[in-house]
Motif scaffolding. Structure first.
Motif, PDB file in Angstrom:
ATOM      1  N   PRO A 161       0.798  -1.233   0.000  1.00 40.53           N
ATOM      2  CA  PRO A 161       0.000   0.000   0.000  1.00 40.53           C
ATOM      3  C   PRO A 161       0.826   1.276   0.000  1.00 40.53           C
ATOM      4  N   GLN A 162       2.091   1.181   0.422  1.00 44.54           N
ATOM      5  CA  GLN A 162       2.949   2.359   0.402  1.00 44.54           C
ATOM      6  C   GLN A 162       3.437   2.695  -0.998  1.00 44.54           C
ATOM      7  N   GLY A 163       3.249   1.757  -1.923  1.00 45.85           N
ATOM      8  CA  GLY A 163       3.633   1.996  -3.312  1.00 45.85           C
ATOM      9  C   GLY A 163       4.958   1.351  -3.669  1.00 45.85           C
ATOM     10  N   LEU A 164       5.229   1.267  -4.980  1.00 47.52           N
ATOM     11  CA  LEU A 164       6.462   0.677  -5.494  1.00 47.52           C
ATOM     12  C   LEU A 164       7.010   1.560  -6.603  1.00 47.52           C
ATOM     13  N   SER A 165       8.323   1.701  -6.614  1.00 47.98           N
ATOM     14  CA  SER A 165       8.944   2.419  -7.720  1.00 47.98           C
ATOM     15  C   SER A 165       8.883   1.550  -8.974  1.00 47.98           C
TER      16      SER A 165
ATOM     17  N   ALA B  89       9.378  -3.725 -11.484  1.00 45.95           N
ATOM     18  CA  ALA B  89       9.969  -4.539 -12.557  1.00 45.95           C
ATOM     19  C   ALA B  89      10.660  -5.776 -11.979  1.00 45.95           C
ATOM     20  N   VAL B  90      11.374  -5.611 -10.879  1.00 46.40           N
ATOM     21  CA  VAL B  90      12.061  -6.749 -10.246  1.00 46.40           C
ATOM     22  C   VAL B  90      11.052  -7.795  -9.780  1.00 46.40           C
TER      23      VAL B  90
ATOM     24  N   THR C 137       8.393  -1.679 -21.516  1.00 45.08           N
ATOM     25  CA  THR C 137       7.329  -2.683 -21.487  1.00 45.08           C
ATOM     26  C   THR C 137       6.440  -2.493 -20.263  1.00 45.08           C
ATOM     27  N   LEU C 138       7.060  -2.247 -19.100  1.00 43.58           N
ATOM     28  CA  LEU C 138       6.298  -2.042 -17.878  1.00 43.58           C
ATOM     29  C   LEU C 138       5.438  -0.786 -17.969  1.00 43.58           C
ATOM     30  N   ARG C 139       6.002   0.302 -18.499  1.00 45.71           N
ATOM     31  CA  ARG C 139       5.237   1.542 -18.630  1.00 45.71           C
ATOM     32  C   ARG C 139       4.023   1.334 -19.536  1.00 45.71           C
TER      33      ARG C 139
ATOM     34  N   ARG D  32       4.898   7.421  -9.107  1.00 45.75           N
ATOM     35  CA  ARG D  32       5.961   8.073  -8.322  1.00 45.75           C
ATOM     36  C   ARG D  32       5.630   8.145  -6.826  1.00 45.75           C
ATOM     37  N   PRO D  33       5.520   7.028  -6.148  1.00 43.85           N
ATOM     38  CA  PRO D  33       5.613   5.656  -6.639  1.00 43.85           C
ATOM     39  C   PRO D  33       4.273   5.181  -7.200  1.00 43.85           C
ATOM     40  N   TYR D  34       4.313   4.024  -7.892  1.00 42.99           N
ATOM     41  CA  TYR D  34       3.079   3.435  -8.373  1.00 42.99           C
ATOM     42  C   TYR D  34       2.302   2.876  -7.177  1.00 42.99           C
TER      43      TYR D  34
END
Length: 409
Positions: free
Chosen positions: A253-257, A262-263, A275-277, A295-297
């Motif tokens: 819930p805090q988000g991911l860069s 991607a990792v 590809t991810l975008r 920012r973050p997603y």
């Protein structure tokens, strides 16, 4: 003397009944048990009935269905959500016959205590059911047929109990089931009206925001239901990649860069940022611009996930509810590293709790599933839990022998 699962005289046994027989046997019910246990003695029964929400609608149920049951030589019963019979109504002659099998007020007809029966199965499945004569697990009950339907709290949708009619073969005709379902629905409507009249005005809450309900257990592709915000709920079947992205974002819930996401998504370095975008842009278009931030997603709406529910139930120690909520491994065909980790962590937590529980019926649910059928350690634990006199032993020993052959032991 014990007996094992066998087909009905008409040549077959319904899968729901087979499952219930397994749960009954795993819980230690004996086919030759004469009666169901009394779990509410008279003084406790009185208090339970007075405090129970269904006390407000019992007179209605008796008027609508109870008289019809008496006229056809049957009994009407109402249980609580634990399977305890709070009211049993019928003619004196029929009540005496029902007493011989322990179908009395204060007795408990949860299938784990009384074997396969309509009230117990309706509680286990949370849906209307009927049980015909030799579908009952216990021999003493096989002269009876019964049909039951659950009753829910109209405010919380929690299961309040079950409405049941028990009698002869005339009970399991479609008209009887329709009457029982209609009476249960009528009780829920009456409870809803009662709730409205008892509610006092309160300050209006803020307008609810959007709520995302994500289902990923046992599914190749997740289902997403978008609720709230004044609109009609809509349900979407997501692509494999969008399923993975949403599960990962819901679990963070805090988000991911972008790099973190991607990792977690790509097992090798073949998944580039472009590809991810592109996947995220398609997902944003699918959900709506305001539900996926960057920012973050992160997801900007409240999220409920079926795998998160299982985790929460395990954290509170409610293993039985966690097993009911577990629909299978998280996105079982996904190879995304982050999803694989979620799947393995949840399975490990649930499996470990099962092995420690010594609850044979819950272990049976696991070993009879597609994901647990080859779990040798669980079969061994289940064998220890059921006891030496259990009718489940031949099945368990047969499965252990099969695994020994396949493993070359």
């Amino acid at each position: 003397m014990t007996r094992h699962l066998r087909p009905r005289r008409d040549g077959g046994m319904r899968s729901a009944v087979v499952d219930s027989w397994h749960r009954s046997a795993s819980a230690g019910v004996r086919p030759d048990d004469a009666t169901a246990p009394i779990t509410l003695p008279e003084d406790a029964l009185r208090d339970q009935r007075e405090a129970h929400p269904l006390a407000r609608v019992f007179p209605l149920l008796d008027d609508v269905l109870g008289h019809a049951a008496r006229d056809c030589g049957a009994v009407m019963a109402v249980s609580d959500a634990d399977g305890q019979l709070l009211w049993v109504c019928g003619t004196p002659t029929t009540l005496r016959k029902a007493e011989a099998i322990g179908f009395v007020e204060g007795s408990n007809w949860d299938e784990r205590l009384a074997g396969t029966n309509a009230p117990g199965l309706a509680l286990a499945l949370d849906q209307p059911v009927s049980i015909v004569r030799d579908e009952h697990f216990r021999s003493a009950v096989q002269g009876w047929s019964c049909a039951a339907a659950p009753i829910h709290d109209p405010g919380t949708h929690a299961l309040l109990g079950v409405l049941d009619i028990t009698g002869g073969d005339q009970i399991v005709v479609p008209q009887t089931m329709a009457m029982i379902r209609a009476a249960a629905r009528m009780a829920e409507l009456e409870l809803a009206r009662d709730l409205l009249t008892r509610q006092t005005p309160a300050p209006a809450p803020a307008a609810p925001g959007t709520h995302l309900v994500l289902e990923g257990l046992g599914r190749t592709d997740a289902l997403l239901t978008v609720e709230g915000a004044g609109g009609t709920p809509r349900t979407l079947r997501l692509s494999r990649r969008h399923s993975e992205i949403l599960l990962l974002l819901a679990s963070a819930p805090q988000g991911l860069s972008g790099d973190e996401l991607a990792v977690l998504l790509y097992a090798d370095e073949g998944g580039g940022s472009s590809t991810l975008r592109a996947e995220l842009n398609r997902l944003r278009h699918l959900l709506g611009e305001d539900l996926l931030a960057s920012r973050p997603y992160r997801l900007t709406a409240q999220v409920t996930g079926d795998w998160l529910t299982v985790e929460a139930l395990l954290a509170t120690g409610d293993l039985r509810a966690a097993m009911r909520a577990y629909g299978g491994p998280v996105l079982p065909r996904s190879t995304a590293p982050g999803v694989t980790r979620l799947r393995e962590n949840l399975e490990s937590q649930l499996r470990g709790a099962l092995l420690r529980s010594c609850e044979a019926d819950l272990m049976s649910q696991w070993t009879r599933s597609t994901w647990g059928a080859d779990d040798y350690e669980m079969w061994q634990a289940q064998r220890r839990a059921v006891g030496a006199a259990s009718p489940m032993l031949p099945l368990i020993d047969g499965q252990l022998a099969r695994l020994d052959r396949e493993l070359g032991v």
